[in-house]
Design an enzyme around this catalytic site. Structure first.
Site, PDB file in Angstrom:
ATOM      1  N   ASP A 139      16.343  69.671  63.011  1.00  0.00           N
ATOM      2  CA  ASP A 139      15.131  68.843  63.124  1.00  0.00           C
ATOM      3  C   ASP A 139      14.270  69.032  64.374  1.00  0.00           C
ATOM      4  O   ASP A 139      13.186  68.472  64.452  1.00  0.00           O
ATOM      5  CB  ASP A 139      15.463  67.358  62.903  1.00  0.00           C
ATOM      6  CG  ASP A 139      15.798  66.543  64.150  1.00  0.00           C
ATOM      7  OD1 ASP A 139      16.054  65.363  63.960  1.00  0.00           O
ATOM      8  OD2 ASP A 139      15.807  67.047  65.284  1.00  0.00           O
ATOM      9  N   CYS A 196      10.215  50.132  43.156  1.00  0.00           N
ATOM     10  CA  CYS A 196      10.611  49.424  44.383  1.00  0.00           C
ATOM     11  C   CYS A 196       9.691  49.777  45.558  1.00  0.00           C
ATOM     12  O   CYS A 196       9.405  50.947  45.809  1.00  0.00           O
ATOM     13  CB  CYS A 196      12.046  49.770  44.747  1.00  0.00           C
ATOM     14  SG  CYS A 196      12.623  48.966  46.263  1.00  0.00           S
ATOM     15  N   CYS A 199      10.549  48.548  51.222  1.00  0.00           N
ATOM     16  CA  CYS A 199      10.397  49.095  52.573  1.00  0.00           C
ATOM     17  C   CYS A 199       8.971  48.917  53.086  1.00  0.00           C
ATOM     18  O   CYS A 199       8.750  48.652  54.273  1.00  0.00           O
ATOM     19  CB  CYS A 199      10.796  50.568  52.604  1.00  0.00           C
ATOM     20  SG  CYS A 199       9.915  51.612  51.413  1.00  0.00           S
ATOM     21  N   CYS A 203       8.249  46.488  56.750  1.00  0.00           N
ATOM     22  CA  CYS A 203       7.882  47.047  58.055  1.00  0.00           C
ATOM     23  C   CYS A 203       7.027  46.042  58.837  1.00  0.00           C
ATOM     24  O   CYS A 203       5.926  45.689  58.409  1.00  0.00           O
ATOM     25  CB  CYS A 203       7.109  48.348  57.876  1.00  0.00           C
ATOM     26  SG  CYS A 203       6.610  49.093  59.451  1.00  0.00           S
ATOM     27  N   CYS A 219       4.693  53.090  63.944  1.00  0.00           N
ATOM     28  CA  CYS A 219       6.133  53.100  63.669  1.00  0.00           C
ATOM     29  C   CYS A 219       6.913  52.714  64.923  1.00  0.00           C
ATOM     30  O   CYS A 219       6.723  53.299  65.998  1.00  0.00           O
ATOM     31  CB  CYS A 219       6.552  54.478  63.179  1.00  0.00           C
ATOM     32  SG  CYS A 219       8.321  54.617  62.854  1.00  0.00           S
ATOM     33  N   CYS A 249      13.278  49.667  57.522  1.00  0.00           N
ATOM     34  CA  CYS A 249      12.915  50.202  56.204  1.00  0.00           C
ATOM     35  C   CYS A 249      14.123  50.797  55.487  1.00  0.00           C
ATOM     36  O   CYS A 249      14.115  50.944  54.260  1.00  0.00           O
ATOM     37  CB  CYS A 249      11.782  51.224  56.317  1.00  0.00           C
ATOM     38  SG  CYS A 249      12.228  52.755  57.149  1.00  0.00           S
ATOM     39  N   CYS A 253      16.518  48.889  51.848  1.00  0.00           N
ATOM     40  CA  CYS A 253      16.508  49.814  50.711  1.00  0.00           C
ATOM     41  C   CYS A 253      17.678  49.536  49.762  1.00  0.00           C
ATOM     42  O   CYS A 253      18.845  49.572  50.186  1.00  0.00           O
ATOM     43  CB  CYS A 253      16.577  51.253  51.217  1.00  0.00           C
ATOM     44  SG  CYS A 253      16.652  52.476  49.892  1.00  0.00           S
TER      45      CYS A 253
END
Length: 430
Positions: A139, A196, A199, A203, A219, A249, A253
């Site tokens: 990443d 759905c 999320c 937030c 964020c 978030c 879930c």
């Protein structure tokens, strides 16, 4: 060129400790490139200066990363661990994102990728394949890891922009090996979030304005980790006591709820799998059956005492640079640096409203970092009281940084406005 058998490759990946291993081709990701460029143009990626259109043009084209690229091995490692013990006191505490409770995952996964690449080199030689060429990613490199994971069948895009997997939910780290080896590709999963949208509504800062869209500027993970300057004043009250990252978030879930519910039903092994367990996993993989889902107790991702999930906030404000390094080196929190972490702590203390934090915040008004001083002033403005007002007034006389001076003035104005409202309220009660 003969396509190599992928079953032994996957089996070895499981032995190394990865929880999901899938393969996709090295074709470009044109749709991902289009979306990234649209988000950049809309300003949704502001604050990430390295995330440019030029970067997207490279990261979405595996052959730009490795000219001879033929395949991408997509990997996922679950980081779920037991919850740290709930503190039995009433001290003001912060919250840290689950992924940061243990060791820095880059330091855990990178050596495994290098070991995997060494094994692949020998495997390719034994099977008459080409001399291995590979690029490894966790990443931080130029690789669109979620796009790779989706196309390879690791998981599907969640509406909160994470990758959701069967068995592990979104609680996974992603990694990739781009290679010149010809390998059979897996199919994407036929799954999605359906109707759905929990999320999006959960937030607190409105960072998910639409399904599959993240406004990076709002964020909390960005605000507490990547942002190097002041947190926008209008967002501070919405951050609660989050001091590093955010899992909201993910916590709401339903896919993750199923994962967490099943944890008690899974076989839980020690750190990694024992040798006989590994053989069983390898045999299942070679037979073409779906591998058994395991929850490995990885010591690396267990909550560290110096980090935990809910650290006491007031003592953190007293950390020196050296103490910060000693406590958080080799953990994800290192990325925020001392000034970023203490900035976040100030915001959390301002939101919690605990008057016991006032002496520590007054001390933080004299911190060597202007970023910390400014947010300490904001927190004192939130807490109010004569002691805080006097400290802010005294600091204003000697503060040389214009941004900090503005924070102090705004804090004093906030306290004055609150006092006026209280006086008006008292008059009405009389």
């Amino acid at each position: 060129m003969n396509v190599l058998d992928a079953a032994p490759i996957k089996a070895y990946g499981y032995e190394l400790g990865f929880d999901l291993i899938r393969i996709t081709g090295a074709e470009a990701f044109p749709e991902t490139e289009r979306v990234i460029k649209e988000r950049i143009a809309a300003g949704l990626m502001e604050g990430l200066p390295w995330f440019t259109s030029e970067r997207a043009e490279v990261s979405c084209h595996p052959d730009a990363l490795l000219p001879e690229a033929r395949s991408i091995i997509a990997l996922a490692m679950c980081y779920l661990s037991e919850e740290p013990e709930e503190p039995q006191d009433d001290q003001p505490r912060g919250r840290i994102s689950r992924y940061a409770w243990g060791a820095d995952y880059h330091e855990v996964i990178k050596p495994k990728l290098k070991q995997f690449a060494d094994w692949l080199r020998e495997y390719a030689r034994r099977e008459g394949g080409p001399e291995l060429e590979a690029r490894l990613f966790v990443d931080t490199g130029r690789m669109v890891d979620r796009a790779v994971a989706q196309r390879a069948g690791i998981g599907w895009y969640g509406k909160n922009t994470t990758i959701l997997t069967r068995g592990w939910g979104s609680w996974v780290f992603l990694a990739e090996i781009v290679t010149n080896l010809p390998l059979p590709a897996d199919e994407p999963l036929q799954a999605n979030c359906g109707k759905c949208e929990r999320c999006l509504y959960a937030c607190p800062t409105g960072a998910l304005p639409a399904p599959y869209v993240l406004d990076n500027r709002r964020c909390i993970s960005y605000l507490t980790i990547e942002l190097r300057g002041s947190i926008p004043r209008e967002l501070r009250p919405l951050m609660g006591n989050l001091i590093f990252g955010c899992d909201i978030c993910q916590e709401v879930c339903p896919v993750n709820h199923v994962v967490e519910k099943r944890l008690g039903l899974r076989q839980i092994g020690p750190t990694g799998m024992q040798a006989e367990d590994r053989r069983t996993e390898a045999e299942v993989t070679r037979s073409g059956q779906r591998p058994q889902i395991w929850l490995r107790r990885r010591d690396e991702f267990r909550p560290r005492p110096q980090v935990g999930g809910a650290p006491e906030l007031i003592p953190l404000l007293a950390l020196s640079e050296e103490e910060f390094r000693t406590r958080f080196r080799h953990t994800p929190i290192w990325r925020a640096k001392r000034r970023g972490l203490l900035r976040n702590v100030c915001v959390a203390l301002g939101n919690l409203g605990d008057q016991r934090a006032i002496p520590a915040l007054i001390h933080a008004l004299s911190d060597t970092e202007a970023l910390v001083r400014g947010h300490a002033a904001w927190a004192l403005g939130c807490l109010g009281g004569e002691e805080a007002r006097q400290a802010l007034t005294a600091r204003l006389e000697q503060e040389g940084d214009p941004e900090v001076r503005q924070e102090i003035l705004q804090a004093l104005a906030m306290m004055g406005s609150r006092n006026e409202e209280e006086d008006e309220s008292n008059k009405k009660r009389r």
